[in-house]
Design a protein around this motif. Sequence first.
Motif, PDB file in Angstrom:
ATOM      1  N   ILE A   1      -9.411  -1.535  -4.859  1.00 32.33           N
ATOM      2  CA  ILE A   1      -8.397  -0.502  -4.657  1.00 32.33           C
ATOM      3  C   ILE A   1      -7.936  -0.573  -3.205  1.00 32.33           C
ATOM      4  O   ILE A   1      -8.712  -0.329  -2.287  1.00 32.33           O
ATOM      5  N   SER A   2      -6.679  -0.916  -3.015  1.00 35.99           N
ATOM      6  CA  SER A   2      -6.156  -1.078  -1.661  1.00 35.99           C
ATOM      7  C   SER A   2      -5.546   0.202  -1.124  1.00 35.99           C
ATOM      8  O   SER A   2      -5.468   0.414   0.087  1.00 35.99           O
ATOM      9  N   GLN A   3      -5.099   1.075  -2.036  1.00 37.69           N
ATOM     10  CA  GLN A   3      -4.447   2.301  -1.593  1.00 37.69           C
ATOM     11  C   GLN A   3      -4.641   3.399  -2.627  1.00 37.69           C
ATOM     12  O   GLN A   3      -4.580   3.164  -3.834  1.00 37.69           O
ATOM     13  N   SER A   4      -4.922   4.577  -2.142  1.00 34.42           N
ATOM     14  CA  SER A   4      -5.050   5.748  -2.998  1.00 34.42           C
ATOM     15  C   SER A   4      -4.305   6.885  -2.319  1.00 34.42           C
ATOM     16  O   SER A   4      -4.652   7.278  -1.205  1.00 34.42           O
ATOM     17  N   GLN A   5      -3.268   7.394  -2.959  1.00 36.33           N
ATOM     18  CA  GLN A   5      -2.449   8.404  -2.315  1.00 36.33           C
ATOM     19  C   GLN A   5      -2.011   9.481  -3.290  1.00 36.33           C
ATOM     20  O   GLN A   5      -2.056   9.307  -4.507  1.00 36.33           O
ATOM     21  N   VAL A   6      -1.592  10.611  -2.726  1.00 40.74           N
ATOM     22  CA  VAL A   6      -1.163  11.753  -3.522  1.00 40.74           C
ATOM     23  C   VAL A   6       0.336  11.656  -3.783  1.00 40.74           C
ATOM     24  O   VAL A   6       1.119  11.359  -2.877  1.00 40.74           O
ATOM     25  N   ASN A   7       0.721  11.884  -5.016  1.00 38.12           N
ATOM     26  CA  ASN A   7       2.131  11.899  -5.400  1.00 38.12           C
ATOM     27  C   ASN A   7       2.642  13.331  -5.273  1.00 38.12           C
ATOM     28  O   ASN A   7       2.220  14.224  -6.012  1.00 38.12           O
ATOM     29  N   LEU A   8       3.554  13.578  -4.347  1.00 40.46           N
ATOM     30  CA  LEU A   8       4.040  14.922  -4.072  1.00 40.46           C
ATOM     31  C   LEU A   8       5.281  15.303  -4.877  1.00 40.46           C
ATOM     32  O   LEU A   8       5.944  16.290  -4.551  1.00 40.46           O
ATOM     33  N   THR A   9       5.570  14.578  -5.929  1.00 42.10           N
ATOM     34  CA  THR A   9       6.734  14.908  -6.745  1.00 42.10           C
ATOM     35  C   THR A   9       6.675  16.365  -7.205  1.00 42.10           C
ATOM     36  O   THR A   9       5.615  16.857  -7.597  1.00 42.10           O
ATOM     37  N   GLN A  10       7.817  17.045  -7.149  1.00 41.61           N
ATOM     38  CA  GLN A  10       7.879  18.453  -7.532  1.00 41.61           C
ATOM     39  C   GLN A  10       7.511  18.643  -9.002  1.00 41.61           C
ATOM     40  O   GLN A  10       7.998  17.927  -9.887  1.00 41.61           O
ATOM     41  N   GLY A  11       6.622  19.612  -9.277  1.00 40.14           N
ATOM     42  CA  GLY A  11       6.291  19.966 -10.649  1.00 40.14           C
ATOM     43  C   GLY A  11       7.290  20.971 -11.200  1.00 40.14           C
ATOM     44  O   GLY A  11       8.060  21.586 -10.454  1.00 40.14           O
TER      45      GLY A  11
ATOM     46  N   ASP B   1      -5.821  -8.110  -4.328  1.00 39.29           N
ATOM     47  CA  ASP B   1      -6.876  -9.123  -4.393  1.00 39.29           C
ATOM     48  C   ASP B   1      -7.822  -8.996  -3.209  1.00 39.29           C
ATOM     49  O   ASP B   1      -7.419  -8.628  -2.101  1.00 39.29           O
ATOM     50  N   MET B   2      -9.073  -9.294  -3.476  1.00 35.21           N
ATOM     51  CA  MET B   2     -10.043  -9.384  -2.387  1.00 35.21           C
ATOM     52  C   MET B   2      -9.918 -10.767  -1.739  1.00 35.21           C
ATOM     53  O   MET B   2      -8.962 -11.497  -1.991  1.00 35.21           O
ATOM     54  N   LEU B   3     -10.867 -11.121  -0.923  1.00 35.86           N
ATOM     55  CA  LEU B   3     -10.795 -12.407  -0.219  1.00 35.86           C
ATOM     56  C   LEU B   3     -10.681 -13.575  -1.201  1.00 35.86           C
ATOM     57  O   LEU B   3     -11.291 -13.558  -2.274  1.00 35.86           O
ATOM     58  N   VAL B   4      -9.889 -14.557  -0.831  1.00 34.40           N
ATOM     59  CA  VAL B   4      -9.676 -15.738  -1.663  1.00 34.40           C
ATOM     60  C   VAL B   4     -10.160 -16.966  -0.920  1.00 34.40           C
ATOM     61  O   VAL B   4      -9.871 -17.151   0.271  1.00 34.40           O
ATOM     62  N   GLN B   5     -10.940 -17.793  -1.592  1.00 30.61           N
ATOM     63  CA  GLN B   5     -11.424 -19.046  -1.005  1.00 30.61           C
ATOM     64  C   GLN B   5     -10.561 -20.197  -1.497  1.00 30.61           C
ATOM     65  O   GLN B   5     -10.263 -20.304  -2.688  1.00 30.61           O
ATOM     66  N   GLU B   6     -10.128 -21.030  -0.573  1.00 29.27           N
ATOM     67  CA  GLU B   6      -9.237 -22.128  -0.925  1.00 29.27           C
ATOM     68  C   GLU B   6      -9.955 -23.469  -0.801  1.00 29.27           C
ATOM     69  O   GLU B   6     -10.659 -23.726   0.189  1.00 29.27           O
ATOM     70  N   PHE B   7      -9.797 -24.300  -1.814  1.00 25.81           N
ATOM     71  CA  PHE B   7     -10.356 -25.655  -1.807  1.00 25.81           C
ATOM     72  C   PHE B   7      -9.206 -26.652  -1.749  1.00 25.81           C
ATOM     73  O   PHE B   7      -8.327 -26.659  -2.617  1.00 25.81           O
ATOM     74  N   ASN B   8      -9.214 -27.499  -0.725  1.00 22.96           N
ATOM     75  CA  ASN B   8      -8.168 -28.510  -0.583  1.00 22.96           C
ATOM     76  C   ASN B   8      -8.636 -29.775  -1.289  1.00 22.96           C
ATOM     77  O   ASN B   8      -9.301 -30.640  -0.713  1.00 22.96           O
TER      78      ASN B   8
END
Length: 281
Positions: free
Chosen positions: A75-85, A43-50
């Motif tokens: 998108i908070s994270q983008s990474q390479v999956n190094l699982t063996q092919g 989630d991006m920034l959240v505004q709270e109303f009381n």
Amino acid sequence: MNRMMITSTNTLGQLQKKLDTVSNNISNSSTTGYKRKETYFSDMLVQEFNNQERTEKEKGRVTPNGIRVGVGARISQSQVNLTQGSLQKTNRDLDVALTNENLFFTIRSIDGNNNELRYTRDGAFYLSPANDGSEQMKLVNSSGSTILDENNQEIRINGTPTEIKFTDKGQLNIATEEGLQSFNLGIVSVKKPQFLELRGNNTFALPRNMAQLNVTENDIYTQLTGATRDQIAMVQGNLEQSNVDVSTEMTDMMQIQRQYQFQSRTVSMADQMMGLVNGIR
């Protein structure tokens, strides 16, 4: 533009980036040694109303007090999956596959005036004339980038090869009419793949802003020399296939398309609501 439109358009832009990533994975599903890229949302920034000053009125409530309004996802994270092919047997002397998922070959890529070290899992090698006036042959990959030894020097062969052997610990032995020549392939063990940057031609490189990221080369990878070469595991006459599962990628693509349609519909609904409000006399 109202809040509903802002939230939807923010998310639409991020969904497009994820769709580009999935499309790139699918297009490289048959690329030797390719590693799929994964993206994660938050989630991006959240505004709270009381809206309730008297918390005793909220007895029995299981959710947090107040009203929280978000402004979309990113998108908070983008990474390479190094699982063996999987390995494909080719019986070609210059084909070699790494069987430890965190290992990469070291190559030197020359792109215009840019000359930098890069790293790849693609073990389809070739012998090419050195083109410097000598009669030597050098070891290259399919894009013409030079394969380096453990000292980051070019691997050059004198004479015509009659026998080519790769050991499981990364040593290349080539027999020619001039005798036996041996080289230790340059191989690194990657500890933090999330810092590697894609550079094209199925290669990775160190980030150009390592100072800002507060990391060093030793934090990202270890160059395997001396006793550490025992960590190397490879097999000759095979190539590693990509670790992309096309069915999984197609499922992800359909989910992204549904999410994209939902966000687009939200923009249309917001526009209709604004039209109704503006039409009130």
